[in-house]
Design a protein around this motif. Structure first.
Motif, PDB file in Angstrom:
ATOM      1  N   ASP A 114       0.861  -1.177   0.000  1.00  0.00           N
ATOM      2  CA  ASP A 114       0.000   0.000   0.000  1.00  0.00           C
ATOM      3  C   ASP A 114       0.900   1.230   0.000  1.00  0.00           C
ATOM      4  O   ASP A 114       1.524   1.549   1.013  1.00  0.00           O
ATOM      5  N   THR A 140       0.227   4.405  -0.023  1.00  0.00           N
ATOM      6  CA  THR A 140      -0.188   5.518   0.836  1.00  0.00           C
ATOM      7  C   THR A 140       0.316   5.333   2.261  1.00  0.00           C
ATOM      8  O   THR A 140       0.625   6.307   2.943  1.00  0.00           O
ATOM      9  N   ALA A 141       0.423   4.083   2.715  1.00  0.00           N
ATOM     10  CA  ALA A 141       0.943   3.791   4.057  1.00  0.00           C
ATOM     11  C   ALA A 141       2.418   3.409   4.005  1.00  0.00           C
ATOM     12  O   ALA A 141       3.043   3.237   5.042  1.00  0.00           O
ATOM     13  N   ASP A 142       2.973   3.239   2.775  1.00  0.00           N
ATOM     14  CA  ASP A 142       4.338   2.758   2.577  1.00  0.00           C
ATOM     15  C   ASP A 142       4.580   1.501   3.406  1.00  0.00           C
ATOM     16  O   ASP A 142       5.535   1.394   4.164  1.00  0.00           O
TER      17      ASP A 142
END
Length: 118
Positions: free
Chosen positions: A40, A42-44
């Motif tokens: 993901d 966006t959350a790395d």
């Protein structure tokens, strides 16, 4: 990637990268990884997901809308083939796919024909 392996399949659905299967697993008698992991951005972060119903390597992935198709591959390390075809349906990005739909027979498609020239 949490599980290093080769012969994986990967597909992107809604900006989330899904990685399936692979080979080189010394803990498995057939040398196959059934792991499914998602990245993901966006959350790395990498997310471990439920394993494949049939672990395989040497597979390819194709995504269409929210479905990832995984045709063929091999169920043991090295060369081999299998007729297993699965489709994983994703409800939203980064979530575990629902249990795969097994596609047991190929879908019939029209055979392309040459266009007659005048």
């Amino acid at each position: 990637m949490p599980t290093g392996r080769s012969g994986i399949a990967a597909a992107v659905v809604r900006d989330c990268l899904y990685v399936f299967g692979g080979e080189g697993n010394t803990a498995d008698p057939n040398g196959i990884f059934p792991q499914v992991e998602a990245y993901d951005p966006t959350a790395d972060a990498w997310l471990p997901l439920p394993p494949m119903q049939t672990g395989r390597h040497g597979i390819y992935a194709a995504s269409l809308d929210n479905v990832i198709y995984l045709p063929g591959g091999s169920t043991r390390q090295g060369l081999g083939v299998t007729g297993v075809n699965e489709a994983y349906v994703l409800d939203r990005p980064g979530t575990a796919p629902r249990l795969p739909i097994r596609l047991s027979s190929p879908r019939l498609r029209a055979t392309p024909r040459p266009i007659p020239r005048p």
